[in-house]
Design a protein around this motif. Structure first.
Motif, short mmCIF file in Angstrom:
data_model
loop_
_atom_site.label_atom_id
_atom_site.label_comp_id
_atom_site.label_asym_id
_atom_site.label_seq_id
_atom_site.Cartn_x
_atom_site.Cartn_y
_atom_site.Cartn_z
N LEU A 243 17.96 2.13 -4.59
CA LEU A 243 17.10 2.15 -5.77
C LEU A 243 17.45 1.05 -6.76
O LEU A 243 16.75 0.86 -7.75
CB LEU A 243 17.20 3.53 -6.46
N GLN A 244 18.56 0.36 -6.50
CA GLN A 244 18.97 -0.75 -7.36
C GLN A 244 18.64 -2.11 -6.76
O GLN A 244 18.97 -3.14 -7.33
CB GLN A 244 20.48 -0.65 -7.62
N MET A 245 17.98 -2.10 -5.59
CA MET A 245 17.58 -3.35 -4.95
C MET A 245 16.14 -3.68 -5.35
O MET A 245 15.20 -3.05 -4.85
CB MET A 245 17.67 -3.25 -3.43
N PRO A 246 15.94 -4.65 -6.26
CA PRO A 246 14.56 -4.95 -6.71
C PRO A 246 13.63 -5.32 -5.56
O PRO A 246 12.48 -4.90 -5.53
CB PRO A 246 14.77 -6.14 -7.66
N GLY A 247 14.12 -6.11 -4.61
CA GLY A 247 13.27 -6.50 -3.49
C GLY A 247 12.87 -5.31 -2.64
O GLY A 247 11.71 -5.18 -2.23
N TYR A 248 13.81 -4.40 -2.41
CA TYR A 248 13.52 -3.20 -1.62
C TYR A 248 12.50 -2.32 -2.33
O TYR A 248 11.59 -1.78 -1.71
CB TYR A 248 14.81 -2.43 -1.37
N LEU A 249 12.65 -2.16 -3.63
CA LEU A 249 11.72 -1.33 -4.39
C LEU A 249 10.31 -1.90 -4.33
O LEU A 249 9.33 -1.16 -4.23
CB LEU A 249 12.18 -1.20 -5.84
N LYS A 250 10.19 -3.22 -4.40
CA LYS A 250 8.86 -3.84 -4.29
C LYS A 250 8.26 -3.57 -2.91
O LYS A 250 7.07 -3.26 -2.79
CB LYS A 250 8.95 -5.34 -4.53
N LEU A 251 9.09 -3.66 -1.86
CA LEU A 251 8.58 -3.43 -0.50
C LEU A 251 8.16 -1.97 -0.32
O LEU A 251 7.17 -1.69 0.37
CB LEU A 251 9.65 -3.80 0.53
N THR A 252 8.88 -1.03 -0.92
CA THR A 252 8.47 0.37 -0.81
C THR A 252 7.14 0.60 -1.52
O THR A 252 6.29 1.36 -1.02
CB THR A 252 9.54 1.32 -1.39
N ALA A 253 6.96 -0.04 -2.67
CA ALA A 253 5.68 0.10 -3.39
C ALA A 253 4.54 -0.50 -2.58
O ALA A 253 3.43 0.05 -2.53
CB ALA A 253 5.78 -0.56 -4.76
N ILE A 254 4.80 -1.63 -1.93
CA ILE A 254 3.78 -2.26 -1.07
C ILE A 254 3.46 -1.35 0.11
O ILE A 254 2.29 -1.14 0.47
CB ILE A 254 4.26 -3.64 -0.59
N GLY A 255 4.50 -0.79 0.74
CA GLY A 255 4.29 0.12 1.86
C GLY A 255 3.49 1.35 1.46
O GLY A 255 2.61 1.81 2.20
N PHE A 256 3.79 1.90 0.30
CA PHE A 256 3.03 3.03 -0.24
C PHE A 256 1.55 2.67 -0.34
O PHE A 256 0.67 3.41 0.09
CB PHE A 256 3.60 3.41 -1.61
N SER A 257 1.28 1.49 -0.90
CA SER A 257 -0.10 1.06 -1.12
C SER A 257 -0.84 0.83 0.20
O SER A 257 -2.02 1.17 0.33
CB SER A 257 -0.12 -0.23 -1.96
N ILE A 258 -0.16 0.24 1.18
CA ILE A 258 -0.80 -0.04 2.46
C ILE A 258 -1.24 1.25 3.15
O ILE A 258 -2.33 1.34 3.71
CB ILE A 258 0.15 -0.84 3.37
N LEU A 259 -0.37 2.27 3.11
CA LEU A 259 -0.74 3.55 3.73
C LEU A 259 -1.82 4.27 2.93
O LEU A 259 -2.64 5.00 3.51
CB LEU A 259 0.49 4.43 3.90
N VAL A 260 -1.85 4.06 1.62
CA VAL A 260 -2.95 4.59 0.82
C VAL A 260 -4.27 4.02 1.33
O VAL A 260 -5.26 4.74 1.51
CB VAL A 260 -2.76 4.25 -0.68
N LEU A 261 -4.28 2.72 1.59
CA LEU A 261 -5.49 2.07 2.08
C LEU A 261 -5.86 2.56 3.48
O LEU A 261 -7.01 2.88 3.76
CB LEU A 261 -5.30 0.55 2.10
N ASN A 262 -4.87 2.63 4.37
CA ASN A 262 -5.18 2.96 5.76
C ASN A 262 -5.67 4.39 5.92
O ASN A 262 -6.75 4.63 6.48
CB ASN A 262 -3.94 2.74 6.62
#
Length: 449
Positions: A243-262
């Motif tokens: 939760l302290q990795m900014p890059g990882y948090l961005k990727l999790t948010a992107i992954g969340f959004s992609i599955l929302v779309l699919n």
């Protein structure tokens, strides 16, 4: 490990367990009629599997840091297979629901360990192709599930759907023979943290799907307790350093959004084809299938392109295509069912390439010792996004029931378009921060030299 044999077999099993989430959709009216239950109860045949699948995925993934993959696979596929055998003879709602929950408890092993297996044992030069194969297996399952469900239900009844997942019992011995042997690691497992994770996700999903303030309050309290636990626990189930990795948090948010779309799109397309164009269940499946088949055909090329040109390029290209399709659906959905056919021909390969590049990027930035917990949490958030998307899209359509159906679908697709644009913005931010990080590391290496 011979990844050229193991990964296709793994993808086949993953295809089966993911298809198990969509096969039952077309059979739900028959199940409701045969078992004399309400639509609300019938919906749990679908949602119980989705929720359990998401939660078991992260648990198996986290356990992979401590328990050998072969042992976890044995437990997971045996549970899934035996539950499926029971489902062949289920003739009451209670037995059916328990069977679906047990199925989901075993099915998560395929998604939970697939990316871990690829990250540990597939060489970097071929890892993108392996992850792309896994992603396309999931995409094909989403697309072909309604067709398989309709055909099997028509000729064998809805109990026949459980016969498909029984096939994992045949593949299990082969995978156990091919997988590398690992030694168990002496470490404590945070059972309390795992239970809190299950309660967090489960209560929030139930709160959304049932629109219950009581469950929302339970979810808020459970998150607060979990936050306290993360501060005190020495080796927590959710690695707080993630939760302290900014890059990882961005990727999790992107992954969340992609599955929302699919999953939002896969929920809306059949409804639109039925309500706007009066297509049958089998025809709906035939409209969706070409996109899934095209994704499968492009798998080998997408994986090679990701390995050659990099993850971020395909994240951007994929997001651009996804946003374009959402825009077309929002503006021209009512024109013809062919809009959905050709739109999904573009959407499905773009989704597969985007997911493959996202997961490959995440596996690359995570330290080796964090692969299990990091990829597991990433997948949990992705599946949670998909589950929430289906619930929210359904609620929005219900709230707009006084409008013309074409207007209601246009509005919901407009919301998905906004999600795709927000996700694209996150990709651009991640690309910028990643570039700056690489420059800093390069400058540091030069100065040290």
């Amino acid at each position: 490990m011979n990844d050229k044999v193991v990964m296709p077999l793994w993808t086949f099993c993953l295809f089966i367990v993911v298809m198990n989430t969509t096969m039952f959709n077309v059979s739900l009216p028959t199940i409701i009629q045969d078992l004399h239950i309400s639509a609300d109860l019938g919906s749990w045949v679908i949602s119980s599997y989705s929720i359990g699948y998401a939660l078991s995925t992260v648990i198996y993934s986290r356990l992979s840091d401590l328990v050998p993959l072969r042992r976890l696979l044995t437990v997971g596929l045996t549970t899934l297979g035996l539950a499926s055998v029971t489902g062949l003879f289920a003739h009451s709602f209670n037995v059916l629901l328990i069977t679906r929950i047990l199925q989901s408890a075993g099915a998560g092993v395929m998604a939970g360990l697939g990316l871990v297996l690829a990250s540990r044992y597939v060489p970097v030069a071929r890892r993108g192709a392996a992850i792309a194969m896994i992603s396309v297996g999931s995409a094909m399952a989403f697309g072909l599930g309604p067709i398989a469900g309709g055909l099997i239900s028509q000729y064998f009844g809805w109990n026949g759907l459980f016969g498909i997942t029984c096939l994992v019992l045949l593949v299990l011995p082969v995978l156990l023979y091919l997988l590398p042997k690992e030694q168990a690691k002496a470490a404590a497992f945070d059972l309390y943290g795992a239970a809190l994770t299950v309660i967090n996700a489960g209560s929030l999903l139930v709160a959304v799907t049932s629109q219950s303030y009581i469950w929302l309050a339970v979810s808020v309290v459970s998150f607060a307790i979990h936050a306290i636990h993360l501060r005190k626990a020495r080796d927590s189930f959710i690695n707080p350093k993630l939760l302290q990795m900014p890059g990882y948090l961005k990727l999790t948010a992107i992954g969340f959004s992609i599955l929302v779309l699919n999953l939002g799109n896969l929920f809306l397309m059949p409804l639109a084809l039925s309500n706007l164009f009066h297509q049958s269940a089998l025809m709906i499946g035939l409209f969706i299938a070409p996109g899934a088949i095209l994704s499968a055909f492009l798998t080998r090329f997408v994986g090679r392109w990701i390995d050659r040109y990099g993850n971020l390029r395909f994240l951007l290209i994929g997001h651009g295509v996804l946003a374009a399709v959402m825009a077309v659906f929002a503006l021209g959905l009512q024109v013809s069912p062919l809009v959905l056919l050709f739109g999904y021909l573009c959407f499905s390969p773009a989704f597969s390439a985007t997911m493959a590049s996202l997961n490959n990027e995440a596996s690359g930035i995570l330290p080796r010792t964090w692969i299990g917990s990091g990829m597991g949490l990433l997948q949990l958030i992705q599946f949670f996004g998909g589950s929430v998307s289906v619930a929210v899209c359904g609620l929005l359509l219900h709230a707009q029931r006084a409008l013309a159906p074409s207007s209601a679908y246009r509005n919901v697709y407009g919301l998905l378009l906004a999600v795709s644009l927000c996700s694209l913005s996150l990709v651009l931010l991640y690309r910028r921060s990643r570039g700056m990080e690489l420059k800093r590391n390069g400058a540091k290496s030069v100065s040290e030299a």
